[in-house]
Design a protein around this motif. Structure first.
Motif, PDB file in Angstrom:
ATOM      1  N   MET A 245       2.441  15.971  -4.588  1.00 18.45           N
ATOM      2  CA  MET A 245       3.985  16.001  -3.423  1.00 18.45           C
ATOM      3  C   MET A 245       2.367  15.082  -2.324  1.00 18.45           C
ATOM      4  O   MET A 245       3.509  14.202  -1.944  1.00 18.45           O
ATOM      5  CB  MET A 245       4.118  16.951  -3.318  1.00 18.45           C
ATOM      6  N   LEU A 246       2.304  16.271  -1.898  1.00 20.15           N
ATOM      7  CA  LEU A 246       1.263  15.634  -0.226  1.00 20.15           C
ATOM      8  C   LEU A 246       0.388  14.469  -1.198  1.00 20.15           C
ATOM      9  O   LEU A 246       0.471  13.124  -0.276  1.00 20.15           O
ATOM     10  CB  LEU A 246      -0.789  16.532  -0.393  1.00 20.15           C
ATOM     11  N   ALA A 247      -0.175  13.921  -2.029  1.00 18.99           N
ATOM     12  CA  ALA A 247      -1.386  12.247  -2.895  1.00 18.99           C
ATOM     13  C   ALA A 247       0.199  11.176  -2.716  1.00 18.99           C
ATOM     14  O   ALA A 247      -0.342  10.001  -2.359  1.00 18.99           O
ATOM     15  CB  ALA A 247      -1.577  13.036  -4.187  1.00 18.99           C
ATOM     16  N   VAL A 248       1.024  11.918  -3.138  1.00 22.62           N
ATOM     17  CA  VAL A 248       1.875  10.651  -2.804  1.00 22.62           C
ATOM     18  C   VAL A 248       2.926  10.054  -1.421  1.00 22.62           C
ATOM     19  O   VAL A 248       2.646   9.069  -0.919  1.00 22.62           O
ATOM     20  CB  VAL A 248       3.720  11.043  -3.912  1.00 22.62           C
ATOM     21  N   VAL A 249       2.805  11.042  -0.886  1.00 26.06           N
ATOM     22  CA  VAL A 249       3.145  11.086   0.648  1.00 26.06           C
ATOM     23  C   VAL A 249       1.547   9.948   1.359  1.00 26.06           C
ATOM     24  O   VAL A 249       2.389   8.812   1.888  1.00 26.06           O
ATOM     25  CB  VAL A 249       3.274  12.603   1.589  1.00 26.06           C
ATOM     26  N   ALA A 252       1.753   6.656  -0.023  1.00 30.11           N
ATOM     27  CA  ALA A 252       3.330   6.062   0.479  1.00 30.11           C
ATOM     28  C   ALA A 252       3.101   5.505   2.067  1.00 30.11           C
ATOM     29  O   ALA A 252       2.852   4.348   2.353  1.00 30.11           O
ATOM     30  CB  ALA A 252       4.359   6.561   0.177  1.00 30.11           C
ATOM     31  N   SER A 253       1.405   6.620   3.179  1.00 27.91           N
ATOM     32  CA  SER A 253       1.750   6.385   4.236  1.00 27.91           C
ATOM     33  C   SER A 253       1.209   5.311   3.904  1.00 27.91           C
ATOM     34  O   SER A 253       0.616   4.254   5.258  1.00 27.91           O
ATOM     35  CB  SER A 253       1.740   7.814   5.363  1.00 27.91           C
ATOM     36  N   ALA A 254       0.028   4.709   3.042  1.00 30.66           N
ATOM     37  CA  ALA A 254      -1.564   4.361   3.118  1.00 30.66           C
ATOM     38  C   ALA A 254      -0.591   2.511   3.329  1.00 30.66           C
ATOM     39  O   ALA A 254      -1.370   1.808   4.013  1.00 30.66           O
ATOM     40  CB  ALA A 254      -2.272   4.246   2.570  1.00 30.66           C
ATOM     41  N   LEU A 255       0.357   2.841   2.274  1.00 26.58           N
ATOM     42  CA  LEU A 255       0.886   1.810   1.945  1.00 26.58           C
ATOM     43  C   LEU A 255       1.984   0.701   3.099  1.00 26.58           C
ATOM     44  O   LEU A 255       1.689  -0.340   3.746  1.00 26.58           O
ATOM     45  CB  LEU A 255       1.265   1.734   0.423  1.00 26.58           C
ATOM     46  N   LYS A 256       2.345   1.726   3.459  1.00 28.76           N
ATOM     47  CA  LYS A 256       3.269   1.331   5.274  1.00 28.76           C
ATOM     48  C   LYS A 256       2.584   0.751   6.036  1.00 28.76           C
ATOM     49  O   LYS A 256       2.340  -0.489   7.267  1.00 28.76           O
ATOM     50  CB  LYS A 256       3.881   2.862   5.724  1.00 28.76           C
ATOM     51  N   LEU A 257       0.883   1.783   6.368  1.00 25.84           N
ATOM     52  CA  LEU A 257       0.659   1.249   7.603  1.00 25.84           C
ATOM     53  C   LEU A 257      -0.744  -0.342   6.983  1.00 25.84           C
ATOM     54  O   LEU A 257      -1.116  -1.127   8.156  1.00 25.84           O
ATOM     55  CB  LEU A 257      -1.090   2.310   7.891  1.00 25.84           C
ATOM     56  N   LEU A 258      -0.796  -0.236   5.932  1.00 23.68           N
ATOM     57  CA  LEU A 258      -1.336  -1.842   5.624  1.00 23.68           C
ATOM     58  C   LEU A 258      -0.028  -2.442   5.285  1.00 23.68           C
ATOM     59  O   LEU A 258      -0.369  -3.822   5.035  1.00 23.68           O
ATOM     60  CB  LEU A 258      -1.806  -1.298   4.131  1.00 23.68           C
ATOM     61  N   GLU A 259       1.009  -2.619   5.842  1.00 25.04           N
ATOM     62  CA  GLU A 259       1.774  -3.544   5.422  1.00 25.04           C
ATOM     63  C   GLU A 259       2.019  -3.923   4.144  1.00 25.04           C
ATOM     64  O   GLU A 259       2.731  -5.411   3.703  1.00 25.04           O
ATOM     65  CB  GLU A 259       1.672  -4.714   6.592  1.00 25.04           C
ATOM     66  N   VAL A 260       2.111  -3.427   3.226  1.00 23.22           N
ATOM     67  CA  VAL A 260       2.616  -3.761   2.035  1.00 23.22           C
ATOM     68  C   VAL A 260       4.616  -3.300   1.777  1.00 23.22           C
ATOM     69  O   VAL A 260       5.025  -2.713   1.989  1.00 23.22           O
ATOM     70  CB  VAL A 260       1.683  -2.881   0.794  1.00 23.22           C
ATOM     71  N   SER A 261       5.065  -4.812   0.869  1.00 18.94           N
ATOM     72  CA  SER A 261       6.062  -4.927   1.082  1.00 18.94           C
ATOM     73  C   SER A 261       6.755  -3.284   0.157  1.00 18.94           C
ATOM     74  O   SER A 261       5.986  -2.800  -0.798  1.00 18.94           O
ATOM     75  CB  SER A 261       6.470  -5.885   0.143  1.00 18.94           C
ATOM     76  N   ASN A 262       8.374  -3.491   0.361  1.00 19.63           N
ATOM     77  CA  ASN A 262       8.115  -1.954  -0.185  1.00 19.63           C
ATOM     78  C   ASN A 262       8.886  -2.564  -1.486  1.00 19.63           C
ATOM     79  O   ASN A 262       8.455  -1.666  -2.479  1.00 19.63           O
ATOM     80  CB  ASN A 262      10.479  -1.782   0.099  1.00 19.63           C
ATOM     81  N   TRP A 267       6.352   0.083  -6.671  1.00 21.68           N
ATOM     82  CA  TRP A 267       5.468  -0.438  -8.181  1.00 21.68           C
ATOM     83  C   TRP A 267       4.265   0.373  -8.025  1.00 21.68           C
ATOM     84  O   TRP A 267       4.063   1.225  -9.232  1.00 21.68           O
ATOM     85  CB  TRP A 267       5.277  -1.917  -8.483  1.00 21.68           C
ATOM     86  N   ILE A 268       3.470   0.627  -6.983  1.00 21.54           N
ATOM     87  CA  ILE A 268       2.374   0.755  -7.002  1.00 21.54           C
ATOM     88  C   ILE A 268       3.014   2.381  -7.142  1.00 21.54           C
ATOM     89  O   ILE A 268       2.023   3.471  -8.008  1.00 21.54           O
ATOM     90  CB  ILE A 268       1.961   1.082  -5.359  1.00 21.54           C
ATOM     91  N   LEU A 269       3.199   3.608  -6.260  1.00 20.19           N
ATOM     92  CA  LEU A 269       3.824   4.794  -5.959  1.00 20.19           C
ATOM     93  C   LEU A 269       4.268   5.157  -8.065  1.00 20.19           C
ATOM     94  O   LEU A 269       3.594   6.018  -7.894  1.00 20.19           O
ATOM     95  CB  LEU A 269       5.082   5.104  -5.518  1.00 20.19           C
ATOM     96  N   GLY A 270       5.003   4.519  -8.612  1.00 17.37           N
ATOM     97  CA  GLY A 270       5.514   4.682  -9.758  1.00 17.37           C
ATOM     98  C   GLY A 270       4.247   4.283 -10.863  1.00 17.37           C
ATOM     99  O   GLY A 270       3.905   5.446 -11.707  1.00 17.37           O
ATOM    100  N   GLY A 271       3.438   2.901 -10.257  1.00 19.94           N
ATOM    101  CA  GLY A 271       2.007   3.530 -11.684  1.00 19.94           C
ATOM    102  C   GLY A 271       1.474   4.168 -11.688  1.00 19.94           C
ATOM    103  O   GLY A 271       0.691   5.195 -12.073  1.00 19.94           O
ATOM    104  N   ALA A 272       0.861   4.431  -9.823  1.00 18.18           N
ATOM    105  CA  ALA A 272       0.151   6.059  -9.724  1.00 18.18           C
ATOM    106  C   ALA A 272       0.496   7.483 -10.343  1.00 18.18           C
ATOM    107  O   ALA A 272      -0.023   7.878 -10.787  1.00 18.18           O
ATOM    108  CB  ALA A 272       0.115   6.189  -8.581  1.00 18.18           C
TER     109      ALA A 272
END
Length: 305
Positions: A245-249, A252-262, A267-272
């Motif tokens: 669960m921590l890895a998912v959080v 998600a935080s990293a992708l948000k900070l890097l301004e990746v689209s929702n 898709w990235i979270l699902g694949g991971a």
């Protein structure tokens, strides 16, 4: 002095996760302040580092008492990490404008969080390795001074810039350099060297004027009981599920900070998640087969007719 009670509650929840998993302090606390409380990146990093400088010596003392620290390894790490952490504060400001500095720190934190996810994967590998018994006494390891010094420099600079790395990134590098150390020895050695490293980074932020007392006070007041509660629960909670669960959080935080689209983030979270589930299944089957063979009852010997 004004206490930010919502921030206090948020730091409590993050500290519970830290107590449960042993990781995620800067990797969760700083993004939480930025994403949910609109704290500027440099102020969030500064407050998190000063709070960590107050709390880390307690954990380091416990590990020293239990003999899970290699002080020679600590010395070489600190030789690189302490000056690099202090200088990392000024690397974050090596831009023409305040807005550019804040944006650079935001991106650096996103990259650091991705590396923190790798740290959680490495910690899962540690758990598998410990079951196989491939361990060495902490006093018998062959020290590698130059690579260890470089690890300290890179880890210290990352902590000074983003506050992430003291509990996750450096452990990944130490695992590669000293693969026979036990998990608690890696954690103990990293935690003790992190005390002067985080202190150096905190001093740099204090001198540069990013420190905000009310933020740090709220973090400390929420973190101390949260860490205590998380540590109490950790003896009963399923650690593998919590780390997942921590890895998912973190991802998600990293992708948000890097301004990746929702959409891309989903898709990235699902694949991971799918990949991690498949790897977990394969590893579990691989571990269960030797255990089944070892516990299988031998076939009864046939009597001569």
């Amino acid at each position: 002095m004004i206490i930010d009670f919502p921030l206090l509650a948020g730091s409590f929840l993050v500290a519970v996760i830290v107590g449960l998993t042993g990781m995620g302090g800067g990797a969760l606390m700083t993004p939480m302040m930025m994403l949910f409380f609109n704290v500027p990146p440099l102020a969030a990093i500064s407050s998190d580092l000063v709070a960590s400088a107050v709390m880390k010596p307690i954990g380091g003392y416990v590990h020293l008492r239990h003999g899970t620290v290699n002080l020679r390894l600590v010395a070489w790490l600190c030789a690189g990490s302490v000056p690099a952490a202090f200088c990392g504060v000024f690397l974050a400001r090596a831009f023409d404008t305040e807005a550019a500095a804040q944006q650079a720190v935001k991106y650096a934190l996103g990259v650091a969080l991705l590396l923190a996810v790798a740290g959680l994967v490495a910690k899962a590998f540690l758990a598998v390795r410990e079951r196989s018994g491939a361990e060495a006494d902490i006093a018998q390891i062959s020290l590698r001074p130059i690579p260890t010094l470089l690890v300290g420099m890179i880890g210290g600079a990352t902590v000074g810039i983003s506050s992430v790395g003291a509990g996750s990134l450096i452990i990944v590098a130490l695992l590669a350099l000293y693969p026979t150390l036990k998990a608690n020895q890696l954690v103990g050695t990293d935690l003790v060297q992190a005390v002067p490293m985080v202190a150096a980074a905190a001093v740099g932020h204090l001198l540069y004027g990013d420190f905000q007392l009310h933020l740090t006070t709220s973090l400390i007041l929420g973190s101390i009981p949260g860490v205590y509660l998380g540590a109490r629960i950790s003896s009963r909670a399923p650690g593998a599920v919590i780390r997942a669960m921590l890895a998912v959080v973190l991802l998600a935080s990293a992708l948000k900070l890097l301004e990746v689209s929702n959409q891309a983030t989903a898709w990235i979270l699902g694949g991971a998640t799918a990949t991690a589930t498949a790897c977990w299944y394969v590893l579990r089957r691989g571990r269960s087969r030797p255990e089944e063979q070892a516990t299988a009852a031998p076939a009864p010997a046939s009597r001569p007719g």
